[in-house]
Design an enzyme around this catalytic site. Structure first.
Site, short mmCIF file in Angstrom:
data_model
loop_
_atom_site.label_atom_id
_atom_site.label_comp_id
_atom_site.label_asym_id
_atom_site.label_seq_id
_atom_site.Cartn_x
_atom_site.Cartn_y
_atom_site.Cartn_z
N TYR A 56 0.85 -1.18 0.00
CA TYR A 56 0.00 0.00 0.00
C TYR A 56 0.89 1.25 0.00
CZ TYR A 56 -3.65 -3.25 1.67
OH TYR A 56 -4.52 -4.29 1.82
N HIS A 122 -0.25 -11.99 1.45
CA HIS A 122 -1.25 -11.14 0.80
C HIS A 122 -1.92 -11.85 -0.37
CE1 HIS A 122 -2.06 -6.59 -0.08
NE2 HIS A 122 -3.15 -7.30 -0.07
N SER A 201 -13.26 -4.87 2.46
CA SER A 201 -14.29 -4.24 1.61
C SER A 201 -15.70 -4.63 2.09
CB SER A 201 -14.10 -4.63 0.14
OG SER A 201 -12.89 -4.08 -0.36
N GLY A 206 -17.77 1.16 -0.86
CA GLY A 206 -18.69 2.29 -0.84
C GLY A 206 -20.03 2.06 -1.49
#
Length: 324
Positions: A56, A122, A201, A206
């Site tokens: 990130y 990851h 998420s 969103g």
């Protein structure tokens, strides 16, 4: 905030964690001062489970988190990840033991800590036996550099093979009302093994908030502009689903995002959502979801509003590429 336990070795974390990825990239411009304020407020609220990764911001996110927790390390359950290597715009997956050892040392330096509480692989490179990778991760535990091990976005079979080498505390995978694919095999396997599920998420980037702008209204550097679920006819269909969630939320006197998080928490005590935000307003809104208890009627209404296979569009432009 109430605690939940990840894995058989008893790793205790807050019922909701904080995803820090968006503070450094992917969701438009960030502000370090505000991001650090968000992390401090999360800790004040008892949200002690912080999630970052070495990729990130190409290490910048770990450095930011490290600065934020420098004087509050004992309040934090710190999770980071290795495995996605960046070279400009190119990403590769590295799982070999030599790389894992080097990646861990680099993360410890960037974070400014002497140990990582939960260290994830990851993504998996199928060219490296997972037993070999987890063996190297287990050595980090024996050395005291890492306390608990995790994997991200792996199959049920891979999870079983990994757990046979060393106890896996957590599987981090995308899970929300809009992303349910792991319910068939992966979540049952995790429960069979006593592995906790960390849901990233959890508000579907969103979409489930029912307030996400259309793709062309998002900043140019917001990667959601290009996600299949946010574009074309898929977007219209999925926004209608989110509107249905919002109607249930409105009737309950909460936001759609809070309702979506409460739904995840209701799926089992072994599930810990990690909503990401870089804004204090949304952090506090998300944290309040930990106190919600949904009724059977509300859960039934959500099941009717968003059937498991109702969402249209893949999570990423190409499911064959490395996914975040």
């Amino acid at each position: 905030m109430n605690k939940r336990t990840l894995g058989r070795e008893g790793l205790q974390v807050s019922a909701l964690g904080l995803g820090c990825m968006g503070m450094s990239e992917f969701y438009g411009q960030g502000d370090e001062k505000e991001s650090i304020a968000v992390i401090h407020r999360a800790l004040d609220l008892g949200m002690n489970f912080l999630d970052t990764a070495d990729m990130y911001g190409s290490g910048a996110n770990e450095e930011l988190v490290g600065r934020a927790i420098r004087d509050r390390r004992d309040e934090v359950v710190l999770a980071t990840k290795f495995g996605i290597r960046r070279d400009g715009a190119t990403r590769t997956v590295e799982n070999n033991p030599e790389y894992i050892r080097a990646a861990c040392d680099a993360s410890l330096r960037r974070l400014g800590v002497d140990h990582i509480d939960l260290y994830y692989m990851h993504r998996r490179n199928p060219g490296v036996p997972v037993e070999e990778s987890v063996g190297a991760m287990a050595e980090l535990v024996r050395q005291g550099k890492v306390r608990h091990l995790g994997l991200s976005e792996v199959s049920a079979d891979t999870l079983r093979k990994a757990d046979a080498v060393h106890p896996i505390a957590a599987l981090q995978s995308e899970y929300s009302l809009f992303t349910r694919g792991l319910e068939a095999e992966i979540l049952p396997a995790a429960r069979e093994l006593g592995v906790g599920l960390v849901a990233y998420s959890p508000i579907s980037r969103g979409l489930l908030s029912a307030t996400l702008p259309s793709a062309d209204e998002l900043p140019a550097d917001d990667f959601r502009r290009h996600l299949p679920r946010n574009t074309g006819e898929n977007a219209e269909h999925n926004r209608a689903l989110a509107a249905g969630v919002k109607r249930i939320a409105d009737a309950a006197g909460v936001t759609a995002a809070q309702l979506s998080l409460a739904w995840l928490l209701a799926q089992g005590a072994d599930i810990v959502p990690i909503p990401g935000t870089k804004r204090l307003k949304y952090l506090e809104e998300n944290a309040a979801a930990a106190d919600l208890t949904l009724t059977p009627e509300q859960l039934g209404a959500l099941a009717a509003a968003v059937p498991a296979d109702a969402v249209r569009g893949t999570r990423y432009p190409s499911m064959g590429e490395i996914e975040l």
